[in-house]
Design a protein around this motif. Structure first.
Motif, short mmCIF file in Angstrom:
data_model
loop_
_atom_site.label_atom_id
_atom_site.label_comp_id
_atom_site.label_asym_id
_atom_site.label_seq_id
_atom_site.Cartn_x
_atom_site.Cartn_y
_atom_site.Cartn_z
N SER A 29 0.85 -1.18 0.00
CA SER A 29 0.00 0.00 0.00
C SER A 29 0.89 1.23 0.00
CB SER A 29 -0.89 0.01 1.24
OG SER A 29 -1.55 1.25 1.35
N HIS A 30 0.56 2.18 -0.87
CA HIS A 30 1.35 3.41 -0.92
C HIS A 30 0.77 4.49 -0.02
CE1 HIS A 30 4.17 2.05 -3.88
NE2 HIS A 30 3.19 1.63 -4.65
N ALA A 31 -0.27 4.16 0.70
CA ALA A 31 -0.87 5.14 1.61
C ALA A 31 -0.03 5.25 2.88
CB ALA A 31 -2.30 4.72 1.97
N PRO A 32 0.10 6.47 3.40
CA PRO A 32 0.80 6.61 4.68
C PRO A 32 0.10 5.78 5.77
CG PRO A 32 0.39 8.76 3.69
CD PRO A 32 -0.37 7.74 2.89
N ARG A 33 0.84 5.46 6.79
CA ARG A 33 0.28 4.66 7.88
C ARG A 33 -0.84 5.39 8.61
NH1 ARG A 33 6.10 2.28 9.69
NH2 ARG A 33 5.83 0.26 8.67
N LEU A 34 -0.70 6.70 8.73
CA LEU A 34 -1.75 7.48 9.39
C LEU A 34 -1.75 8.90 8.88
CD1 LEU A 34 -0.35 9.39 11.89
CD2 LEU A 34 -0.01 7.12 12.80
N ASN A 35 -2.82 9.60 9.13
CA ASN A 35 -2.95 11.00 8.76
C ASN A 35 -2.42 11.83 9.93
OD1 ASN A 35 -3.66 13.61 8.17
ND2 ASN A 35 -5.87 13.22 8.06
N LEU A 36 -1.22 12.36 9.78
CA LEU A 36 -0.62 13.13 10.87
C LEU A 36 -1.44 14.37 11.23
CD1 LEU A 36 3.15 12.88 9.90
CD2 LEU A 36 1.97 11.67 11.73
N PHE A 37 -2.25 14.85 10.29
CA PHE A 37 -3.08 16.03 10.56
C PHE A 37 -4.43 15.64 11.16
CE2 PHE A 37 0.01 17.54 7.52
CZ PHE A 37 0.36 18.78 8.04
N GLY A 38 -4.66 14.35 11.36
CA GLY A 38 -5.93 13.88 11.90
C GLY A 38 -6.12 14.20 13.38
N ASP A 39 -5.04 14.31 14.09
CA ASP A 39 -5.11 14.66 15.52
C ASP A 39 -4.89 16.16 15.65
OD1 ASP A 39 -4.78 13.64 18.53
OD2 ASP A 39 -3.28 15.21 18.15
N PRO A 40 -5.80 16.89 16.31
CA PRO A 40 -5.68 18.36 16.36
C PRO A 40 -4.40 18.86 17.04
CG PRO A 40 -7.56 17.59 17.68
CD PRO A 40 -7.02 16.41 16.95
N VAL A 41 -3.91 18.16 18.04
CA VAL A 41 -2.69 18.59 18.72
C VAL A 41 -1.49 18.41 17.79
CG1 VAL A 41 -1.14 18.11 20.66
CG2 VAL A 41 -3.62 18.10 21.02
N VAL A 42 -1.42 17.26 17.13
CA VAL A 42 -0.31 17.00 16.20
C VAL A 42 -0.41 17.97 15.01
CG1 VAL A 42 0.73 15.30 14.67
CG2 VAL A 42 -0.06 14.61 16.94
N ALA A 43 -1.61 18.19 14.52
CA ALA A 43 -1.80 19.11 13.39
C ALA A 43 -1.30 20.52 13.75
CB ALA A 43 -3.27 19.16 12.97
N LYS A 44 -1.58 20.96 14.96
CA LYS A 44 -1.13 22.29 15.40
C LYS A 44 0.40 22.33 15.48
CE LYS A 44 -1.73 25.76 19.00
NZ LYS A 44 -2.41 26.12 20.24
N ALA A 45 0.99 21.29 16.02
CA ALA A 45 2.46 21.23 16.12
C ALA A 45 3.08 21.21 14.72
CB ALA A 45 2.88 19.99 16.92
N LEU A 46 2.49 20.46 13.80
CA LEU A 46 3.02 20.40 12.44
C LEU A 46 2.92 21.75 11.73
CD1 LEU A 46 1.81 16.90 11.24
CD2 LEU A 46 4.17 17.63 11.61
#
Length: 164
Positions: A6-23
């Motif tokens: 599968s060429h899809a990433p393991r997870l959506n890093l922007f899916g979690d609001p805390v991680v999305a803010k940090a990114l």
């Protein structure tokens, strides 16, 4: 060889609001450096490509090689980044930056860290502000590479300019 069924990433890093803010802050730091540092743009891009190659980040290698080509770099220079020591197409300053990038990327492989002579060669070509920018570029691209590799983000689909 890694399994890449599968060429899809393991997870959506922007899916979690805390991680999305940090990114977003992480991306903002990168954008500030790209837009305002006195380090030549070609050097910025060569450094990010070389670290991405060393770390085996397909996503970042794809993005940075295409961005270099889109910015007008020759195919010869883009293709020879991986073999810069045996190439004649890089300036002495670019070679010093590539050497510092390799040493800074491979710090786990050498207990002594970045050798003084590598730092001294870079300091012959870059002032203190440019050296500080190089250190930050090397650090940020290594963090990006690790996110890409851990999350198994595949290369191949990047379009130059897609992130502004």
């Amino acid at each position: 060889m890694h399994s890449t069924e599968s060429h899809a990433p393991r997870l959506n890093l922007f899916g979690d609001p805390v991680v999305a803010k940090a990114l977003k802050h992480f991306a903002s730091a990168s954008r500030t450096l790209i837009d305002t540092s006195q380090l030549p743009k070609a050097t910025q891009d060569l450094v990010t490509l070389r670290a991405s190659q060393i770390n085996g980040c397909g996503y970042c290698t794809d993005a940075h090689s295409k961005d270099l080509a889109h910015a007008g770099e020759s195919a010869v220079r883009v293709n020879l980044v991986a073999a810069w020591r045996e190439a004649t197409v890089f300036t002495a300053a670019e070679r010093a930056a590539l050497e510092l990038t390799e040493q800074g990327t491979r710090i786990a492989d050498a207990a002594g860290g970045v050798p003084d002579e590598v730092w001294a060669r870079a300091a012959e070509h870059y002032d203190e502000g440019q050296l500080a920018a190089l250190v930050l570029f090397i650090s940020l691209i290594n963090a990006s590479n690790r996110m890409g590799v851990i999350n198994r983000m595949a290369g191949g689909d990047h379009e130059p300019g897609q992130f502004g």
